[in-house]
Design an enzyme around this catalytic site. Structure first.
Site, PDB file in Angstrom:
ATOM      1  N   GLU A  27      30.581 -13.251  36.547  1.00  0.00           N
ATOM      2  CA  GLU A  27      31.169 -14.361  37.455  1.00  0.00           C
ATOM      3  C   GLU A  27      32.610 -14.260  37.155  1.00  0.00           C
ATOM      4  OE1 GLU A  27      29.165 -17.974  38.208  1.00  0.00           O
ATOM      5  OE2 GLU A  27      27.339 -16.856  38.782  1.00  0.00           O
ATOM      6  N   CYS A  83      17.849  -9.858  35.891  1.00  0.00           N
ATOM      7  CA  CYS A  83      18.714 -10.967  36.395  1.00  0.00           C
ATOM      8  C   CYS A  83      19.654 -10.361  37.267  1.00  0.00           C
ATOM      9  CB  CYS A  83      19.629 -11.576  35.200  1.00  0.00           C
ATOM     10  SG  CYS A  83      20.923 -12.254  35.533  1.00  0.00           S
ATOM     11  N   ASP A 113      18.885 -18.058  46.997  1.00  0.00           N
ATOM     12  CA  ASP A 113      19.232 -17.824  45.463  1.00  0.00           C
ATOM     13  C   ASP A 113      19.635 -19.292  44.796  1.00  0.00           C
ATOM     14  OD1 ASP A 113      19.479 -16.273  43.124  1.00  0.00           O
ATOM     15  OD2 ASP A 113      21.684 -16.248  43.443  1.00  0.00           O
ATOM     16  N   SER A 114      19.854 -19.305  43.790  1.00  0.00           N
ATOM     17  CA  SER A 114      20.483 -20.572  43.177  1.00  0.00           C
ATOM     18  C   SER A 114      21.874 -20.495  43.016  1.00  0.00           C
ATOM     19  CB  SER A 114      19.844 -20.628  41.487  1.00  0.00           C
ATOM     20  OG  SER A 114      20.237 -19.404  40.899  1.00  0.00           O
ATOM     21  N   HIS A 167      22.708 -10.964  38.427  1.00  0.00           N
ATOM     22  CA  HIS A 167      24.025 -10.509  37.788  1.00  0.00           C
ATOM     23  C   HIS A 167      24.169  -9.095  37.589  1.00  0.00           C
ATOM     24  CE1 HIS A 167      24.548 -14.728  38.616  1.00  0.00           C
ATOM     25  NE2 HIS A 167      25.824 -14.792  38.686  1.00  0.00           N
ATOM     26  N   CYS A 214      15.800 -14.960  43.214  1.00  0.00           N
ATOM     27  CA  CYS A 214      16.314 -15.676  41.833  1.00  0.00           C
ATOM     28  C   CYS A 214      14.986 -15.496  41.074  1.00  0.00           C
ATOM     29  CB  CYS A 214      16.587 -17.049  42.349  1.00  0.00           C
ATOM     30  SG  CYS A 214      16.724 -18.273  40.958  1.00  0.00           S
TER      31      CYS A 214
END
Lengths: 273, 273
Positions: free
Chosen positions: B151, B184, B9-10, B186, B72
């Site tokens: 985050e 996404c 993943d990034s 997240h 990702c």
């Protein structure tokens, strides 16, 4: 139009899988083969189920299918591994997709499975679930009244509700499953009744839906998804009574099934190795 | 213990995919690589994303992984096809599993997708959906406030609710989708908020859950599911700040992540071809 996809079943039950395949893969052409003449496979010895399944497979291989779906729990339990290792095309059955979907869904790792006596006795679902996660706790319940009820078109109303309610009682009393696998291809037709009886907190999984989704992945994985945009004309074959098959099929599908040919058992025997 | 599975993943977002992989495949060992130092990939040119992704892949190939998951969206869009055709192991990304699950779920063929600006602009989800069924109608909405919110650990409460509500407003007003893809990695952390905002009639799909389930199928399909019953010890690597990574990771996982080593960027460059 590219190559078709073969779907085999012991009878009409697999039509729920075919319906999902057609919905989720609208560009693909399907050839369905239902062995209604020799249905059900459940009570038959393993060797005989393998023989009958191979007869259907031989017919479909001559039709140059690009993938094979075994839309029958019994045939999946007895022949999947062999067909996967012998045939030069991808083969999937209906048991593992249901098991994987249950693992994805369940948070408390307590899973119920309903199916025919044969499927429940075979322990195919508990084995598939525990092979991936041995902490899974699985409760199986055979529901013999469901198949005749569905084939007789009793899909709603007080009689259907009463049968579903009394049949599922042991499972409701047993313990706290959060996921229920419909481990028989007939059951998606009474999914709403089962859902209502079990309660909205139970995630009811239809193997056919999951099998169709996994078929989509395998086709993409092998780069053989249909590219064109012509409308596929599916073919439905039965080894038994055409009218009876057509009657059930047209009750189950939203649109009437156009093509429905009879294949004589002798033709099977001619194509068998 | 057999070979491990690689997850790249990034940054930290792919940890939601790793969490699902660990839940649905509890016997498998995972090695996670998050390129937090050079995150996010979204605004970077395609060639650079490919270069960075290959650096991670080279490291994992030296660790003898049996399968690779690109957790990702940007890296999937830019490198999946190339990696699938070049690497000798199975590779899957996060876009197609989400698309297939949406097709399985949707009854009215109207699907919403939310993601970063880059993912929405790339049209990767509409393309994946229409490749299977061109009658799908897809509405994409970029949700830039969601990643920083997640985050920073704002996962519930009035502030989070207000951000989710105002960001999703255009999608709610637009039209009658019945399925929403969290495009996404997240977003699964605010799935409940999104579900509440969109309403219980919308099926909210988390790509991570679907990717884990498809990984399970591909491992079974290749007969490389872990057989043993030893408890796997996963490894988590970051190219950036270890403490920051550990902080986010331990906030997201139910159990603290034990192993977490730093890989210097130089080490990447040494292993690059």
């Amino acid at each position: 139009m590219g190559k078709p996809i073969g779907v085999i079943d012991s009878g009409v039950g697999g039509l729920t899988v075919a319906r999902e395949l057609m919905r989720q893969l609208p560009k693909e052409k399907f050839i369905y083969l239902g062995d209604t003449l020799r249905c059900p496979y459940g009570p038959r010895p393993k060797d005989q189920v393998k023989e009958f399944t191979w007869q259907m497979v031989h017919y479909l291989m001559r039709r140059d299918i690009k993938m094979l779906i075994i839309a029958c729990n019994t045939a999946t339990a007895y022949t999947l591994n062999e067909l996967q290792s012998v045939l030069p095309i991808p083969v999937i059955g209906v048991i593992e997709p249901g098991a994987r979907a249950a693992i994805k869904s369940s948070r408390n790792k307590r899973i119920g499975v309903i199916g025919t006596e044969g499927t429940i006795k075979s322990q195919a679902y508990p084995e598939a679930l525990k092979a991936i996660d041995h902490s899974m706790r699985v409760n199986g319940l055979a529901c013999p009244p469901f198949v005749p009820m569905v084939e007789n078109g009793i899909l709603e109303g007080p009689e259907a509700e009463e049968i579903v309610s009394s049949t599922l009682l042991p499972l409701k009393e047993m313990n706290h499953i959060d996921t229920l696998i419909l481990g028989c291809t007939h059951y998606p037709l009474i999914k709403d009744l089962v859902q209502k009886e079990m309660g909205s907190h139970i995630n009811v999984i239809s193997s056919g839906e999951e099998t169709a989704s996994e078929t989509s992945l395998i086709l993409a994985y092998h780069n053989v998804l249909e590219q064109g945009d012509s409308t596929p004309v599916h073919e439905f074959y039965t080894t038994g009574d055409m009218e009876k098959f057509r009657l059930v099929a047209n009750r189950w599908f939203e649109e009437p099934i156009q093509v429905l040919k009879l294949i004589e058992l002798e033709q099977f025997e001619k194509t068998a190795k």
